[in-house]
Write a protein that holds these residues in place. Structure first.
Motif, PDB file in Angstrom:
ATOM      1  N   ASP A  19       3.541  -5.435  -9.227  1.00  0.00           N
ATOM      2  CA  ASP A  19       3.244  -6.002 -10.447  1.00  0.00           C
ATOM      3  C   ASP A  19       2.435  -7.471  -9.949  1.00  0.00           C
ATOM      4  O   ASP A  19       1.565  -7.893 -10.655  1.00  0.00           O
ATOM      5  CB  ASP A  19       4.178  -6.367 -11.315  1.00  0.00           C
ATOM      6  CG  ASP A  19       4.843  -4.864 -12.134  1.00  0.00           C
ATOM      7  OD1 ASP A  19       4.092  -4.109 -12.077  1.00  0.00           O
ATOM      8  OD2 ASP A  19       6.081  -4.994 -12.178  1.00  0.00           O
ATOM      9  N   THR A  40       4.351 -15.008 -17.402  1.00  0.00           N
ATOM     10  CA  THR A  40       4.309 -14.141 -18.889  1.00  0.00           C
ATOM     11  C   THR A  40       4.318 -12.831 -18.675  1.00  0.00           C
ATOM     12  O   THR A  40       5.355 -11.982 -18.772  1.00  0.00           O
ATOM     13  CB  THR A  40       3.297 -14.854 -19.556  1.00  0.00           C
ATOM     14  OG1 THR A  40       3.310 -16.185 -19.894  1.00  0.00           O
ATOM     15  CG2 THR A  40       3.561 -14.159 -21.229  1.00  0.00           C
ATOM     16  N   PRO A  41       3.258 -12.198 -17.776  1.00  0.00           N
ATOM     17  CA  PRO A  41       3.107 -10.707 -17.806  1.00  0.00           C
ATOM     18  C   PRO A  41       4.154 -10.264 -16.845  1.00  0.00           C
ATOM     19  O   PRO A  41       4.682  -9.445 -17.325  1.00  0.00           O
ATOM     20  CB  PRO A  41       1.787 -10.596 -17.183  1.00  0.00           C
ATOM     21  CG  PRO A  41       1.274 -11.937 -16.865  1.00  0.00           C
ATOM     22  CD  PRO A  41       1.963 -13.052 -17.232  1.00  0.00           C
ATOM     23  N   PHE A  77       7.264  -9.892 -18.965  1.00  0.00           N
ATOM     24  CA  PHE A  77       7.361  -8.933 -19.773  1.00  0.00           C
ATOM     25  C   PHE A  77       7.357  -7.436 -18.977  1.00  0.00           C
ATOM     26  O   PHE A  77       7.927  -6.385 -19.515  1.00  0.00           O
ATOM     27  CB  PHE A  77       6.186  -9.013 -20.671  1.00  0.00           C
ATOM     28  CG  PHE A  77       6.552  -9.974 -21.845  1.00  0.00           C
ATOM     29  CD1 PHE A  77       7.195  -9.449 -22.943  1.00  0.00           C
ATOM     30  CD2 PHE A  77       6.112 -11.255 -21.728  1.00  0.00           C
ATOM     31  CE1 PHE A  77       7.675 -10.463 -23.961  1.00  0.00           C
ATOM     32  CE2 PHE A  77       6.514 -12.093 -22.688  1.00  0.00           C
ATOM     33  CZ  PHE A  77       7.061 -11.645 -23.702  1.00  0.00           C
ATOM     34  N   ARG A  78       6.853  -7.429 -17.880  1.00  0.00           N
ATOM     35  CA  ARG A  78       6.754  -6.110 -16.875  1.00  0.00           C
ATOM     36  C   ARG A  78       8.042  -5.920 -16.409  1.00  0.00           C
ATOM     37  O   ARG A  78       8.586  -4.703 -16.363  1.00  0.00           O
ATOM     38  CB  ARG A  78       5.537  -6.266 -15.786  1.00  0.00           C
ATOM     39  CG  ARG A  78       4.313  -6.115 -16.233  1.00  0.00           C
ATOM     40  CD  ARG A  78       3.982  -4.590 -16.429  1.00  0.00           C
ATOM     41  NE  ARG A  78       4.481  -3.631 -15.280  1.00  0.00           N
ATOM     42  CZ  ARG A  78       4.777  -2.288 -15.882  1.00  0.00           C
ATOM     43  NH1 ARG A  78       4.625  -1.685 -16.842  1.00  0.00           N
ATOM     44  NH2 ARG A  78       5.076  -1.520 -14.792  1.00  0.00           N
ATOM     45  N   ARG A 130      10.312  -4.641 -19.136  1.00  0.00           N
ATOM     46  CA  ARG A 130       9.845  -3.237 -19.475  1.00  0.00           C
ATOM     47  C   ARG A 130      10.125  -2.327 -18.460  1.00  0.00           C
ATOM     48  O   ARG A 130      10.708  -1.195 -18.796  1.00  0.00           O
ATOM     49  CB  ARG A 130       8.348  -3.078 -19.602  1.00  0.00           C
ATOM     50  CG  ARG A 130       7.928  -2.136 -20.438  1.00  0.00           C
ATOM     51  CD  ARG A 130       6.343  -2.213 -20.633  1.00  0.00           C
ATOM     52  NE  ARG A 130       5.999  -0.700 -20.802  1.00  0.00           N
ATOM     53  CZ  ARG A 130       5.096  -0.330 -21.627  1.00  0.00           C
ATOM     54  NH1 ARG A 130       4.663  -1.123 -22.364  1.00  0.00           N
ATOM     55  NH2 ARG A 130       4.600   1.103 -21.476  1.00  0.00           N
ATOM     56  N   SER A 177      12.780  -2.439 -16.370  1.00  0.00           N
ATOM     57  CA  SER A 177      14.085  -2.495 -16.089  1.00  0.00           C
ATOM     58  C   SER A 177      14.594  -1.504 -17.622  1.00  0.00           C
ATOM     59  O   SER A 177      15.546  -0.704 -17.265  1.00  0.00           O
ATOM     60  CB  SER A 177      14.797  -3.890 -16.523  1.00  0.00           C
ATOM     61  OG  SER A 177      14.560  -4.548 -17.518  1.00  0.00           O
ATOM     62  N   GLU A 178      13.818  -1.394 -18.520  1.00  0.00           N
ATOM     63  CA  GLU A 178      14.205  -0.609 -19.503  1.00  0.00           C
ATOM     64  C   GLU A 178      14.008   0.598 -19.213  1.00  0.00           C
ATOM     65  O   GLU A 178      14.547   1.487 -19.657  1.00  0.00           O
ATOM     66  CB  GLU A 178      13.618  -1.190 -21.010  1.00  0.00           C
ATOM     67  CG  GLU A 178      13.940  -0.496 -22.226  1.00  0.00           C
ATOM     68  CD  GLU A 178      13.203  -0.650 -23.410  1.00  0.00           C
ATOM     69  OE1 GLU A 178      12.100  -0.961 -23.458  1.00  0.00           O
ATOM     70  OE2 GLU A 178      13.838  -0.764 -24.399  1.00  0.00           O
TER      71      GLU A 178
END
Lengths: 260, 494
Positions: A158, A191-192, A195-196, A199, A201-202
């Motif tokens: 990432d 920021t990215p 959020f990455r 996401r 981890s979800e």
């Protein structure tokens, strides 16, 4: 478009490739021992012993680019810390600048990096899970632990992709920009990534649920780890290094900004 | 097998039902296709079927979802997952292990199966999906089609009784899509209940027993595949076409570099590449003195997986450095390090590309960066897009003040493409810009690409989307690229 640091062929028995025909349990032992000793030892000399030994260990996996990237990040942090500490000591003479004092916390970070990277980059998630399970750790500890290890290569990928995207957009990336617009650069990078990370981890959480990982039932590895003489040698060497570091600490004492 | 009885579901912290009054029965041996505009509740329907709603996402469920007669609200997720296998659009999302063999074995190890049985199941799963040659590979080395096979093999090795697939063709090439359709037909014939949620419809003609069209969380039409012939229904519900022509062979070839001749009295327009060579370390040449010429217009970049489509895109932007080769934009040689000033690229993962607090700010920053980039150039600023134009072009006006990371996948995708348009590049390369987009947004994207091309840009689209190709691509650049000197007829015959 996806790429990752773990992208090489990893055949059975090879335990994730080059230079690491080691059982995951021995590598976990090295990581745990290093974490404990690097906290206990606060002398510069003791930390240098740990750093030298762990650095050689990190080099043995031959993932030089990953190591270099991690060290570059650490160097940026160290540089910024040195700059601010120097500034503070110039303004407040009662807090003199001490290279050794400042070096110890970063050596601790470097030691951890040296032992965690080989574990993360060369271990099969399955082998880690098996090893964690064999330690009889509670389910709520070993699953998050394994997920964290699984997450490292994705996170590094990432970082690479975010930096590439900024370059494509036309942002100038560099130390100059970082100092001129620190908040903007933080926003652009973090920021990215934030959020990455959320996401990813979800996604992993959902994957774990759909595979029935919450069951916590009987786990039967289909391929067992193989403890060899090399693992025994690694454990003995790491214990010897730890003892040497503790000896240095006993002889020279701690100097890490009062964190004895 | 999967039965919805008066199901209404609301996500936590939401005051709007995601799905409402759903009554549906997917019987054993039946394949049901669910489609509809983005945000119509298709994915929620899928999550209800596999128990993630409300088992994982929580929320409020009214009515009952039954799996094999058992109410899912009283079943733990682990039990539901044994009966219903779920395959995501991006199968990598659900890979917990990092190697193919480990991934196939993972669930069986956790279910406490004896090691010998796990090995046998892995062997059988790999053999039935043709994965034996890549069994010891990392999942990151696999093509999208292979990843999907691994995902499906892993699920089927658990012998579920029902299968739920979420946009399974979004990242697949037409050949892999056809293969998937055959496999689903076989699974259906073996008695499995299959629920497919997808925007692409054509591939399930002759396979789907029933089609369900959703709108605003409700089922608005249900019937057999012929239902999709209704143009009014398709337009009203944002559906794609149900019959798609494969235009890959009929698209004319992008001109080889040597055949380029500037228009009489005019200068050369477009991207010319000469003598391009590239090889990954320790591997054979991917491109060997290749030459081609991209004129203004929309060109499809076509090739099988592994032929180097993404690598070519990266070479054309200077993200990867070519071993040899020259790049000319509008007749002027451009150094690889300067390519990014003139060439834009939109990568697939939108999450990495959004930084600002609002959609408007994201576009404003891109326009400002473009202004700096074009400063000193003759053209650029005067014919640049405005924020309002871009918002309108990509149907983002209603989302102008939203945080970009809070948008849905399709909305993010449109925003990052709008950002690339803001740069007003001479050449724009897009990697699968319509994967996961519904019919309406796919049309919008096609029009936007044509608009940019109409302004004189070369648009190169890496795509497997046959509908997009038919709608907007004027020609094709086919991989593998022929060597210089062989470009003429051989290129056309690829």
């Amino acid at each position: 478009m996806q790429a990752s640091f773990i992208s090489r062929h990893e055949g059975p028995g090879e335990e994730a490739g080059r230079g690491t025909a080691l059982d995951v349990r021995s590598r976990m032992f090295v990581t745990l021992l290093s974490s404990a000793v690097t906290i206990a030892v606060s002398s510069f000399e003791g930390q240098m012993v740990l750093f030298a030994a762990s650095f050689l260990y990190a080099l043995s996996i031959r993932r030089f680019r990953a190591l270099l990237t991690a060290y570059a990040a650490l160097a940026v942090m160290a540089g910024m810390a040195a700059l601010f500490t120097f500034g503070i000591s110039s303004l407040m003479p009662s807090m003199p600048f001490s290279f050794k004092g400042l070096a110890v916390p970063f050596l601790r970070g470097a030691v951890m990096l040296n032992v965690v990277l080989p574990l993360a980059l060369t271990s099969r998630i399955q082998a880690l899970l098996t090893a964690l399970k064999s330690l009889r750790l509670p389910f709520c500890i070993y699953i998050p632990g394994a997920v964290m290890i699984r997450f490292i290569p994705t996170f590094m990928n990432d970082i690479r992709q975010v930096a590439e995207t900024l370059k494509i957009r036309g942002y100038r990336l560099g130390f100059g920009e970082m100092f001129r617009h620190p908040l903007m650069m933080l926003r652009l990078m973090f920021t990215p990534l934030l959020f990455r990370s959320l996401r990813t981890s979800e996604e992993l959480g959902i994957a774990a649920e759909l595979k029935g990982l919450e069951a916590g039932g009987r786990f039967v590895p289909f391929r067992g780890g193989a403890w060899t003489r090399r693992d025994t040698a690694l454990v003995l060497l790491s214990v010897a290094c730890a003892l040497l570091a503790l000896y240095c600490h006993a002889v020279w004492g701690g100097e890490s900004m009062g964190m004895r | 097998m999967i039965r919805f009885e008066n199901v209404t579901y609301t996500y936590p912290f939401s005051d709007r039902c995601a799905v409402k009054d759903i009554n549906l029965h997917v019987r054993p041996g039946e394949l049901v296709l669910v489609s509809g505009r983005s945000g119509c509740g298709k994915s929620t329907l899928m999550r209800l079927a596999d128990g993630l709603c409300p088992g994982y996402f929580r929320g409020t469920l009214k009515g009952r979802v039954l799996i094999d007669g058992r109410d899912t609200s009283s079943m733990p997720l682990r039990d539901i997952s044994r009966m219903v296998g779920t395959l995501f659009q991006d199968p990598e999302q659900q890979f917990f292990a990092l190697g193919v063999e480990d991934e196939l074995a993972f669930v069986h190890e956790w279910r406490g199966r004896p090691a010998e049985e796990t090995r046998e199941r892995v062997r059988r799963a790999a053999a039935s999906f043709g994965l034996s040659p890549v069994l010891h590979h990392s999942i990151h080395e696999l093509s999208e089609g292979q990843k999907q096979k691994v995902g499906l093999a892993s699920i089927l090795s658990q012998e579920p009784r029902a299968l739920v697939l979420d946009e399974p063709t979004a990242n697949l090439d037409p050949e892999s899509t056809a293969e998937l359709a055959c496999r689903l037909r076989a699974l259906k014939e073996s008695g499995m209940a299959v629920l497919v949620v997808d925007h692409r419809l054509y591939w399930l003609e002759g396979v789907a027993d029933r089609v369900i069209v959703m709108k605003k969380g409700e089922i608005c039409a249900m019937g057999n595949f012929a239902l999709l012939e209704d143009e009014g229904l398709r337009a009203g519900c944002g559906l794609r076409d149900c019959h798609v022509e494969d235009v890959r062979r009929s698209l004319p070839e992008a001109l080889p570099a040597g055949e380029n001749a500037p228009e009489p009295g005019g200068k050369e327009r477009g991207l010319r590449v000469e003598g391009l060579s590239f090889a990954y370390k320790g591997r054979e040449n991917l491109f060997d003195h290749a030459c081609f010429f991209l004129r203004p217009g929309v060109t499809a970049l076509i090739g099988e997986n592994g032929t180097g489509k993404t690598t070519l895109a990266r070479l054309l932007t200077g993200l990867n450095r070519a071993g040899a080769g020259k790049f000319f934009i509008d007749g002027k040689e451009t150094a690889p390090g300067e390519l990014l000033r003139r060439v834009g690229i939109v990568l697939q993962n939108a999450d990495h590309q959004l930084h600002m607090k609002t959609v408007t700010q994201e576009l404003e920053v891109c326009l400002e960066l473009a202004r700096r980039l074009h400063a000193g150039k003759d053209s650029g600023a005067e014919d640049a897009f405005s924020v309002a134009e871009l918002l309108d072009m990509f149907d983002l006006s209603a989302l102008a003040e939203r945080h970009p990371q809070s948008l849905s996948g399709g909305e993010k995708q449109r925003l990052v493409i709008a950002c690339a348009f803001a740069k007003k590049p001479d050449v724009l390369i897009l990697d699968e810009p319509t994967s996961g987009l519904d019919g309406g947004n796919m049309l919008r994207m096609a029009r936007a690409l044509e608009l940019l091309a109409g302004r004189g840009a070369c648009v190169l689209v890496i795509t497997h989307d046959l509908e997009l190709m038919k709608l907007s691509c004027m020609r094709a650049l086919r991989l593998p690229l022929p060597r210089a000197g062989k470009a003429g007829n051989e290129g056309e015959n690829v």
